[in-house]
Design an enzyme around this catalytic site. Sequence first.
Site, PDB file in Angstrom:
ATOM      1  N   SER A 127       0.842  -1.256   0.022  1.00 24.77           N
ATOM      2  CA  SER A 127       0.049  -0.058  -0.011  1.00 24.77           C
ATOM      3  C   SER A 127       0.857   1.264   0.156  1.00 24.77           C
ATOM      4  O   SER A 127       1.985   1.198   0.515  1.00 24.77           O
ATOM      5  CB  SER A 127      -0.845   0.029   1.197  1.00 24.77           C
ATOM      6  N   TYR A 154      -2.122  -0.685  11.198  1.00 17.11           N
ATOM      7  CA  TYR A 154      -2.384  -1.219   9.839  1.00 17.11           C
ATOM      8  C   TYR A 154      -1.229  -1.154   8.722  1.00 17.11           C
ATOM      9  O   TYR A 154      -0.640  -1.853   8.029  1.00 17.11           O
ATOM     10  CB  TYR A 154      -3.572  -0.676   9.050  1.00 17.11           C
ATOM     11  N   LYS A 158       1.939  -3.363   6.586  1.00 17.74           N
ATOM     12  CA  LYS A 158       2.454  -3.369   5.273  1.00 17.74           C
ATOM     13  C   LYS A 158       3.838  -3.177   5.186  1.00 17.74           C
ATOM     14  O   LYS A 158       4.502  -3.623   4.275  1.00 17.74           O
ATOM     15  CB  LYS A 158       1.600  -2.356   4.534  1.00 17.74           C
TER      16      LYS A 158
HETATM   17  C1  UD1 Z   1      -6.341   4.239   3.925  1.00 19.78           C
HETATM   18  C2  UD1 Z   1      -4.721   3.934   3.750  1.00 19.78           C
HETATM   19  C3  UD1 Z   1      -4.320   3.092   2.567  1.00 19.78           C
HETATM   20  C4  UD1 Z   1      -5.475   1.678   2.615  1.00 19.78           C
HETATM   21  C5  UD1 Z   1      -6.730   2.421   2.672  1.00 19.78           C
HETATM   22  C6  UD1 Z   1      -7.327   0.984   2.693  1.00 19.78           C
HETATM   23  C7  UD1 Z   1      -3.325   5.448   4.896  1.00 19.78           C
HETATM   24  C8  UD1 Z   1      -2.625   6.874   4.625  1.00 19.78           C
HETATM   25  N1  UD1 Z   1      -3.786   5.483   3.802  1.00 19.78           N
HETATM   26  O1  UD1 Z   1      -6.507   5.125   2.660  1.00 19.78           O
HETATM   27  O2  UD1 Z   1      -3.031   2.774   2.755  1.00 19.78           O
HETATM   28  O3  UD1 Z   1      -5.061   1.094   1.554  1.00 19.78           O
HETATM   29  O4  UD1 Z   1      -6.971   3.009   3.629  1.00 19.78           O
HETATM   30  O5  UD1 Z   1      -8.578   1.283   3.575  1.00 19.78           O
HETATM   31  O6  UD1 Z   1      -3.067   4.756   6.060  1.00 19.78           O
HETATM   32  N2  UD1 Z   1     -12.819  10.686   3.608  1.00 19.78           N
HETATM   33  C9  UD1 Z   1     -13.746  11.220   3.824  1.00 19.78           C
HETATM   34  N3  UD1 Z   1     -14.856  10.979   4.546  1.00 19.78           N
HETATM   35  C10 UD1 Z   1     -15.312   9.616   4.742  1.00 19.78           C
HETATM   36  C11 UD1 Z   1     -14.408   8.607   4.369  1.00 19.78           C
HETATM   37  C12 UD1 Z   1     -12.850   9.230   3.768  1.00 19.78           C
HETATM   38  O7  UD1 Z   1     -13.670  12.808   3.754  1.00 19.78           O
HETATM   39  O8  UD1 Z   1     -16.181   9.469   5.333  1.00 19.78           O
HETATM   40  C13 UD1 Z   1     -11.506  11.063   3.059  1.00 19.78           C
HETATM   41  C14 UD1 Z   1     -10.235  10.399   3.694  1.00 19.78           C
HETATM   42  O9  UD1 Z   1     -10.140  11.492   4.677  1.00 19.78           O
HETATM   43  C15 UD1 Z   1      -9.127  10.483   2.863  1.00 19.78           C
HETATM   44  C16 UD1 Z   1     -10.072  10.174   1.562  1.00 19.78           C
HETATM   45  O10 UD1 Z   1     -11.468  10.460   1.662  1.00 19.78           O
HETATM   46  O11 UD1 Z   1      -8.794  11.907   2.364  1.00 19.78           O
HETATM   47  C17 UD1 Z   1      -9.680   8.748   1.269  1.00 19.78           C
HETATM   48  O12 UD1 Z   1     -10.092   7.874   2.448  1.00 19.78           O
HETATM   49  P1  UD1 Z   1     -10.202   6.349   2.696  1.00 19.78           P
HETATM   50  O13 UD1 Z   1     -11.049   5.905   1.313  1.00 19.78           O
HETATM   51  O14 UD1 Z   1     -10.355   5.892   3.874  1.00 19.78           O
HETATM   52  O15 UD1 Z   1      -8.822   5.877   2.259  1.00 19.78           O
HETATM   53  P2  UD1 Z   1      -7.216   6.414   2.658  1.00 19.78           P
HETATM   54  O16 UD1 Z   1      -7.473   6.751   4.268  1.00 19.78           O
HETATM   55  O17 UD1 Z   1      -6.890   7.509   1.826  1.00 19.78           O
END
Ligand code: UD1
Length: 349
Positions: A127, A154, A158
């Site tokens: 990841s 987590y 990785k």
């Molecule tokens: C995280 C992990 C990534 C992992 C993935 C799998 C880190 C840095 N990243 O990705 O390695 O493969 O999870 O689960 O550890 N968001 C919102 N509202 C929500 C949900 C998400 O604003 O309700 C935003 C988050 O703040 C982020 C983006 O959407 O900026 C993506 O979030 P998400 O889909 O959870 O993935 P990551 O956190 O980027």
Amino acid sequence: MATILITGGTGYIGSHAAIQLFEQGRFNVVSIDNQLRSSIKALDRIEAISGRRMTNYSIDACDLHAVEEVFEAHPDIVGVIHFAALKAVGESVEHPLFYYRNNLESLVNMLACCEKYHVANFIFSSSCTVYGDIAVEELPVTEKTITTEAASPYGATKLMGERIIQDFIVSTDKVKAIALRYFNPVGAHESGLNGEEPIGRPNNLVPYITMTASGLLEQLTVFGGDYNTRDGSALRDYIHVTDIADAHLLALDYLMEGRNTAPYERFNLGSGNGVTVLEAIAAFEKASGVKLNYRVGDRRPGDVEQIYSDSSLAKEKLGWETKYDINDMMASAWKWQLELNKTKEKQQS
Ligand code: UD1
């Protein structure tokens, strides 16, 4: 026909890879998945799309004895793709030992079996989390970017997973390995018949968006509006799950044809485009025609501000090309959500 063993075959990315392996027609595909975070219904979906039924062993990949029995039952295994892992960042902070045991013990078992049963080709789901909270000047990240201390258990699994493979590969001449560093895999199969099916409340952005748009969740919170990005929301590199699945088939060929330049290599899998949360929402609204109920709230602890990939190494060495953009990702995710809603309605009536 030779067999590819995948772990996590009923999971989100594993099921898409299984479909493609079956469609390619060169391998039999066998899976190990105990459905801890996935549904056995994925087997029906894989069959509906590819016309092939995957054999799945519902065992825990941490159970070495049970895993050995699978290898013994399939002496024709020529490659292992190890997808199975827990992936919720927040949950890993609450239950670190659960994450370390599950993600690392299963990996150690799969590597040990590759050596014991002479399976030479191993692919690991890594990841972009291995890059941690990266400085803006270092974007986009390449495989040469220094990996930093993980922000969550987590992430640590990785990073450690990659290290475990490295140490193992140095110690053996029987196995070659590739770690694929996924950025943010989203979207669904273009048929709309297979996609991500989170159990309970989703953690990830895109299922949260599609479930909110369906009325299954009330409102989406955008985590943070004060980041140093073009619109204040966090920026990620979203990549279509089908493009991600493609890379595994190419990586297998690369190892099996001996085109690898080292016994262990790592590749970034991203689109190269940074997309903010607000841009992702706008792309969803355009693709679906649905107005999303959202509000901008506080930052989520552990989130990085921005990260996106330079994936030119995977292009150059594996011949990997992405086919889908953010609009395709959102359109397919929505198609899949509508399919899920239909199934749920049928069950309720
Ligand atoms: C995280 C992990 C990534 C992992 C993935 C799998 C880190 C840095 N990243 O990705 O390695 O493969 O999870 O689960 O550890 N968001 C919102 N509202 C929500 C949900 C998400 O604003 O309700 C935003 C988050 O703040 C982020 C983006 O959407 O900026 C993506 O979030 P998400 O889909 O959870 O993935 P990551 O956190 O980027």
